[in-house]
Write an enzyme that holds these catalytic residues in place. Structure first.
Site, PDB file in Angstrom:
ATOM      1  N   LYS A 147       6.609  -1.943   2.272  1.00 49.65           N
ATOM      2  CA  LYS A 147       5.402  -1.315   2.821  1.00 49.65           C
ATOM      3  C   LYS A 147       4.226  -2.274   2.659  1.00 49.65           C
ATOM      4  O   LYS A 147       3.284  -2.048   1.887  1.00 49.65           O
ATOM      5  CB  LYS A 147       5.124   0.025   2.151  1.00 49.65           C
ATOM      6  CG  LYS A 147       4.193   0.935   2.964  1.00 49.65           C
ATOM      7  CD  LYS A 147       4.162   2.320   2.359  1.00 49.65           C
ATOM      8  CE  LYS A 147       3.205   3.248   3.098  1.00 49.65           C
ATOM      9  NZ  LYS A 147       3.667   3.606   4.432  1.00 49.65           N
ATOM     10  N   GLU A 152      12.659   3.037  13.978  1.00 46.71           N
ATOM     11  CA  GLU A 152      11.692   4.052  13.559  1.00 46.71           C
ATOM     12  C   GLU A 152      10.573   4.090  14.582  1.00 46.71           C
ATOM     13  O   GLU A 152      10.706   3.553  15.682  1.00 46.71           O
ATOM     14  CB  GLU A 152      11.158   3.730  12.165  1.00 46.71           C
ATOM     15  CG  GLU A 152      10.570   2.341  12.015  1.00 46.71           C
ATOM     16  CD  GLU A 152      10.139   2.026  10.580  1.00 46.71           C
ATOM     17  OE1 GLU A 152      10.268   2.895   9.705  1.00 46.71           O
ATOM     18  OE2 GLU A 152       9.659   0.903  10.366  1.00 46.71           O
ATOM     19  N   LEU A 203      11.363   1.591   7.136  1.00 49.59           N
ATOM     20  CA  LEU A 203      10.708   1.949   5.878  1.00 49.59           C
ATOM     21  C   LEU A 203      11.320   3.238   5.345  1.00 49.59           C
ATOM     22  O   LEU A 203      11.488   4.203   6.099  1.00 49.59           O
ATOM     23  CB  LEU A 203       9.210   2.140   6.096  1.00 49.59           C
ATOM     24  CG  LEU A 203       8.419   2.524   4.848  1.00 49.59           C
ATOM     25  CD1 LEU A 203       8.357   1.353   3.870  1.00 49.59           C
ATOM     26  CD2 LEU A 203       7.029   2.994   5.207  1.00 49.59           C
ATOM     27  N   TYR A 217       0.840  -1.204   0.000  1.00 54.02           N
ATOM     28  CA  TYR A 217       0.000   0.000   0.000  1.00 54.02           C
ATOM     29  C   TYR A 217       0.870   1.248   0.000  1.00 54.02           C
ATOM     30  O   TYR A 217       2.072   1.195   0.294  1.00 54.02           O
ATOM     31  CB  TYR A 217      -0.941   0.005   1.206  1.00 54.02           C
ATOM     32  CG  TYR A 217      -0.283   0.385   2.513  1.00 54.02           C
ATOM     33  CD1 TYR A 217      -0.430   1.669   3.040  1.00 54.02           C
ATOM     34  CD2 TYR A 217       0.492  -0.522   3.225  1.00 54.02           C
ATOM     35  CE1 TYR A 217       0.167   2.030   4.240  1.00 54.02           C
ATOM     36  CE2 TYR A 217       1.095  -0.173   4.420  1.00 54.02           C
ATOM     37  CZ  TYR A 217       0.938   1.102   4.920  1.00 54.02           C
ATOM     38  OH  TYR A 217       1.543   1.457   6.100  1.00 54.02           O
TER      39      TYR A 217
END
Length: 285
Positions: A149, A182, A206, A32
């Site tokens: 992702k 992250e 990511l 996505y």
């Protein structure tokens, strides 16, 4: 009622249906993207679509729309939903087989879904970030290919929920060496002595498009030094500032980590300068 896109058709969201055998539903087997669009102008469109194409290739979904086709879809969807400040959600799953089976099926068509949702405009974002956000730190327990992702976001969801239950807007994740990775839905930065520092990209992180744009803008401007290197949890705890970034949050300041103030506990001057630069130049990309 919002209008969505599903497999070649635009329709009210209540009419959108997929098969219960769709692998996106059964396995989270898909990719996505979320692209911010402000009154018809998208931010980082090409970088988002490049990442989506790379993600599809990484998990072996054969779907070959080019940038122009994706742009046409995004522009039509925004137009049908009022051309406001919108996040454009794009979702490609491997498709629906006639049975539940872990192995990739043959001769199935991918499921293509897209929708929009409201995101803050600059004035709203300023109000939301004036006091800064709070973070909770925890060990990163997600899978080892976070650079993809994927729609399989249970690990991120569980981390995010833990932050919510601690009355925090996000979580700060670190690996078993106490190196930052992250946040559950954002990239992370610290500021120390005027230098912006963010962890280097790897399979645990990511490659955020907002991250890329922010670093490009800062480097092009040259007024704020930038480093990409390993960042430890101790460094974060002793940082002058902490930020997070995502397509919907843009660049957001953190003033509390694990119930303790970051720096003087107020939104920092370096963030204010960087956020201004980002607002001025985000449509350049």
């Amino acid at each position: 009622m919002s209008i969505v896109y599903l497999n070649g058709e635009f329709m009210p969201i209540a009419q959108a249906k997929i098969s219960p055998l769709d692998r996106g539903f059964l396995f989270g087997d898909g990719i996505y993207e979320v692209i911010p669009s402000y009154f018809g102008k998208m931010v980082g469109f090409s970088a988002h679509i490049d990442r989506m194409i790379n993600g599809l290739a990484a998990i072996g979904i054969n779907f070959n729309w080019e940038h122009i086709k994706w742009r046409e879809l995004c522009e039509q969807l925004c137009s049908k939903n009022g051309k406001q400040a919108l996040g454009v959600y794009l979702h490609v799953s491997r498709g629906a087989d006639n049975k539940r089976f872990h192995g990739f099926p043959e001769n199935v068509e991918p499921t293509i879904f897209a929708m929009t949702f409201a995101i803050p405009v600059s004035e709203q974002a300023d109000k939301n970030t004036r006091q800064g956000y709070a973070l909770k730190s925890m060990e990163d327990l997600r899978w080892q290919r976070c650079h993809i992702k994927s729609t399989a976001l249970l690990g991120n969801v569980l981390h995010f929920q833990a932050g919510q239950e601690a009355n925090c807007q996000e979580v700060l994740l670190y690996n078993d060496q106490k190196h930052l990775t992250e946040a559950s839905a954002s990239n992370i930065y610290i500021v120390k002595n005027g230098v912006v520092i963010t962890p280097p990209l790897n399979h645990h992180i990511l490659a955020g498009v907002t991250r890329k744009l922010m670093l490009d803008i800062l480097r092009k401007d040259g007024s704020i030094p930038v480093e990409e290197r390993i960042v430890t949890l101790v460094e974060a705890q002793n940082a002058d500032e902490i930020w997070i970034s995502s397509s919907s949050k843009e660049i957001a300041p953190i003033t509390i980590l694990d119930d303790k103030p970051i720096g003087d506990g107020h939104v920092g001057a370096v963030w204010q300068q960087a956020a201004t630069l980002y607002s001025e130049h985000k449509f350049d990309y």
